[in-house]
Scaffold this active site. Structure first.
Site, short mmCIF file in Angstrom:
data_model
loop_
_atom_site.label_atom_id
_atom_site.label_comp_id
_atom_site.label_asym_id
_atom_site.label_seq_id
_atom_site.Cartn_x
_atom_site.Cartn_y
_atom_site.Cartn_z
N ASP A 99 -13.54 -4.28 -1.92
CA ASP A 99 -13.52 -4.12 -0.66
C ASP A 99 -14.85 -4.55 0.20
O ASP A 99 -15.76 -3.93 -0.34
CB ASP A 99 -12.97 -2.66 0.30
CG ASP A 99 -11.75 -2.26 -0.25
OD1 ASP A 99 -10.50 -3.50 0.16
OD2 ASP A 99 -11.22 -1.27 -0.54
N ASP A 158 1.18 -1.34 -0.33
CA ASP A 158 0.07 -0.07 -0.05
C ASP A 158 1.06 1.24 -0.19
O ASP A 158 1.78 1.14 0.63
CB ASP A 158 -0.64 0.25 1.05
CG ASP A 158 -1.90 -0.81 1.28
OD1 ASP A 158 -2.08 -1.34 -0.18
OD2 ASP A 158 -2.80 -0.92 2.22
#
Length: 256
Positions: free
Chosen positions: A130, A11
């Protein structure tokens, strides 16, 4: 028998790798390309770079980082975040990425999946999803809702239904990240991973929650995921890609 893949996720925020819990409390852990090259040398099958704030900040993917990664890596890598249309997908692929992950944009503009698949082939188009556990309702019968913008915005979409629709529209792979288990190191969310893996004809990557080799064994054996994403395990917990693969082999999981 198809070999299971071990994928390392980085990330990225402001050009640095960051790690948090449920998308919060992020801390700096290093340079993305240097870390990716190390994981590649240690046996990672693929690398994923997610610019975790690009979509919310409405800015483009970092093409300089993509080009640096392409020069440094010998395994396939995916980029996500800051992809605003087909031309941004083209730019990322031309800079050296093998695949492009679409998350918030795909939910808001589902036809981008079809456009991307037609332009570059479905093998280049990854649906990043997600999912968050919510009460079962008529509109969310799976009990898992799609959220976007780094977990900040609920959509009212059922995760299982969206996975099926996305594949119909052209997604060639699904990276399923469970918000509830993200970064907590207590294991993947086996329920939604298993539901999606059984429902779609494309590879499903499990993401969110790995903290022990047994967690990967479970997601492969129980949820039938095709690949597993790891981050904290190799960033800060002392595992290496090779030690994870050795443990998987000992458990009878076929890996490269």
């Amino acid at each position: 028998m198809l070999l299971k893949r071990l994928i390392v996720c980085l990330d990225v925020r402001n050009g640095r790798v960051t790690k948090g819990v449920r998308f919060q409390g992020n801390v700096d852990v290093g340079d993305p390309v240097e870390m990716a090259a190390r994981y590649c040398a240690d046996g990672a099958d693929e690398i994923v770079f997610y610019d975790i704030t690009a979509s919310a900040e409405r800015r483009a993917c970092d093409l300089d980082m993509v080009a640096r990664a392409a020069r440094a890596l010998s395994v396939p890598f995916t980029v996500g975040g800051g992809i605003r249309g087909v031309e941004d997908m083209r730019a990322a692929l031309l800079a050296g990425a093998d695949k492009v992950s679409l998350n918030s944009l795909a939910v808001q503009t589902p036809d981008i999946l079809t456009q991307g698949a037609k332009a570059f082939g479905s093998q280049c188009v990854v649906l990043g999803m997600d999912a968050k556990r919510v009460p079962v309702t008529a509109t969310i019968p799976s009990g898992y809702e799609v959220v976007i913008h780094g977990g900040r915005t609920p959509t009212g979409r059922d995760a299982l239904a969206w996975a099926k629709e996305a594949v119909d529209r052209g997604a060639g792979e699904i990276c399923l990240n469970a918000i509830d288990t993200d970064g907590v190191r207590q294991g993947y969310e086996l329920d939604i991973t298993g539901l999606v893996a059984q429902a779609v004809p494309v590879p499903v990557i499990a993401s969110g929650g790995a903290g022990a080799i047994q967690h990967l064994v479970d997601v492969f054996q129980i949820a039938r995921a095709d690949a597993a994403l790891v981050a904290s395990m190799v960033h800060t917990m002392g595992f290496t890609c090779q030690s994870i693969k050795d443990g998987l082999r000992q458990a009878g999981i076929p890996v490269r």
